[in-house]
Design an enzyme around this catalytic site. Sequence first.
Site, PDB file in Angstrom:
ATOM      1  N   GLY A 208       0.864  -1.170   0.000  1.00  0.00           N
ATOM      2  CA  GLY A 208       0.000   0.000   0.000  1.00  0.00           C
ATOM      3  C   GLY A 208       0.902   1.222   0.000  1.00  0.00           C
ATOM      4  N   GLU A 209       0.585   2.184   0.833  1.00  0.00           N
ATOM      5  CA  GLU A 209       1.399   3.394   0.930  1.00  0.00           C
ATOM      6  C   GLU A 209       1.846   3.519   2.379  1.00  0.00           C
ATOM      7  OE1 GLU A 209       3.424   6.570   0.748  1.00  0.00           O
ATOM      8  OE2 GLU A 209       1.664   6.833   1.998  1.00  0.00           O
ATOM      9  N   SER A 210       3.137   3.347   2.624  1.00  0.00           N
ATOM     10  CA  SER A 210       3.651   3.208   3.994  1.00  0.00           C
ATOM     11  C   SER A 210       3.375   4.429   4.875  1.00  0.00           C
ATOM     12  CB  SER A 210       5.144   2.880   3.985  1.00  0.00           C
ATOM     13  OG  SER A 210       5.896   3.907   3.357  1.00  0.00           O
TER      14      SER A 210
ATOM     15  N   CYS B  38       6.034  -5.203   0.310  1.00  0.00           N
ATOM     16  CA  CYS B  38       6.166  -3.865  -0.253  1.00  0.00           C
ATOM     17  C   CYS B  38       6.112  -2.806   0.849  1.00  0.00           C
ATOM     18  CB  CYS B  38       5.142  -3.646  -1.364  1.00  0.00           C
ATOM     19  SG  CYS B  38       5.554  -2.252  -2.440  1.00  0.00           S
TER      20      CYS B  38
ATOM     21  N   ARG C  38      12.638   3.453  -0.319  1.00  0.00           N
ATOM     22  CA  ARG C  38      11.272   3.427  -0.846  1.00  0.00           C
ATOM     23  C   ARG C  38      11.261   3.749  -2.341  1.00  0.00           C
ATOM     24  NH1 ARG C  38       8.163   7.007   3.648  1.00  0.00           N
ATOM     25  NH2 ARG C  38       9.901   8.379   3.198  1.00  0.00           N
TER      26      ARG C  38
ATOM     27  N   ILE D 299       5.622  -3.073  -7.770  1.00  0.00           N
ATOM     28  CA  ILE D 299       4.841  -1.856  -7.997  1.00  0.00           C
ATOM     29  C   ILE D 299       5.351  -0.787  -7.030  1.00  0.00           C
ATOM     30  CG2 ILE D 299       2.539  -0.814  -7.980  1.00  0.00           C
ATOM     31  CD1 ILE D 299       1.411  -3.698  -8.317  1.00  0.00           C
ATOM     32  N   ARG D 300       6.009   0.237  -7.572  1.00  0.00           N
ATOM     33  CA  ARG D 300       6.603   1.282  -6.721  1.00  0.00           C
ATOM     34  C   ARG D 300       7.364   0.642  -5.565  1.00  0.00           C
ATOM     35  NH1 ARG D 300       2.444   4.752  -4.392  1.00  0.00           N
ATOM     36  NH2 ARG D 300       4.192   5.986  -3.693  1.00  0.00           N
TER      37      ARG D 300
ATOM     38  N   HIS E  39       4.925  -8.135  -4.663  1.00  0.00           N
ATOM     39  CA  HIS E  39       3.563  -8.445  -4.223  1.00  0.00           C
ATOM     40  C   HIS E  39       3.217  -9.903  -4.524  1.00  0.00           C
ATOM     41  CE1 HIS E  39       2.050  -4.328  -3.346  1.00  0.00           C
ATOM     42  NE2 HIS E  39       3.039  -3.997  -4.159  1.00  0.00           N
TER      43      HIS E  39
ATOM     44  N   GLU F 198       0.877 -11.605  -3.424  1.00  0.00           N
ATOM     45  CA  GLU F 198      -0.574 -11.801  -3.424  1.00  0.00           C
ATOM     46  C   GLU F 198      -1.209 -11.529  -4.785  1.00  0.00           C
ATOM     47  OE1 GLU F 198      -0.146  -7.381  -2.715  1.00  0.00           O
ATOM     48  OE2 GLU F 198       1.012  -9.181  -2.249  1.00  0.00           O
TER      49      GLU F 198
END
Length: 192
Positions: free
Chosen positions: A47-49, A76, A103, A131-132, A167, A169
């Site tokens: 997600g976004e940490s 991630c 990051r 992804i990022r 990821h 998942e």
Amino acid sequence: MTTIGVLGLQGAVIEHLKQVNALGLNGIIVKKPEQLQEIDGLILPGGESTTMRRLIDQYGFLQPLKHFSKPILGTCAGLVLVAKEIADSDKAHLPLMDIKVKRNAFGRQVESFETELDVKGLGKPLTAVFIRAPYIETAGEGVEVLATYDGYPVAAKQGSILVSAFHPELTGDRRFLAMFVQMVKEMNPAVP
């Protein structure tokens, strides 16, 4: 039955839950700190940490997560959350693992990619979705690097913590999750 919780504050929660359930385990979304008592292992999803940390603080998860003694899988953003040091930040979130991370190390969202990755203990290569994604810049003595990409560690293990920059998942391959489940079962032999 083994119960795996997925921290349900932000990120790829449902995707992880589906993977857990596909392995025949009991998967629950953890939205309250007291739910940590009900689970045998915890997934910190991608997600976004920074957003996740804000929500961790807002919902009272910081101290319970710092003292969570059961296995943790961080993917991630989850990897960033457990790192003792973040390259572009003056503070860590839940400094649980002796790693320094960078990051968005592989670029922005449009530079996301898939690759075949050799992961120690899995035999044949795993399709890894980045992804990022972060990578591990440095790893302490007690950290076992499980996979590298472009010379940087992207999967590692230390004690009861397993992390990936990718990821797992997002593919049908559940071997990385199964590696985590094995850690859970080894730590809790009474859990079927």
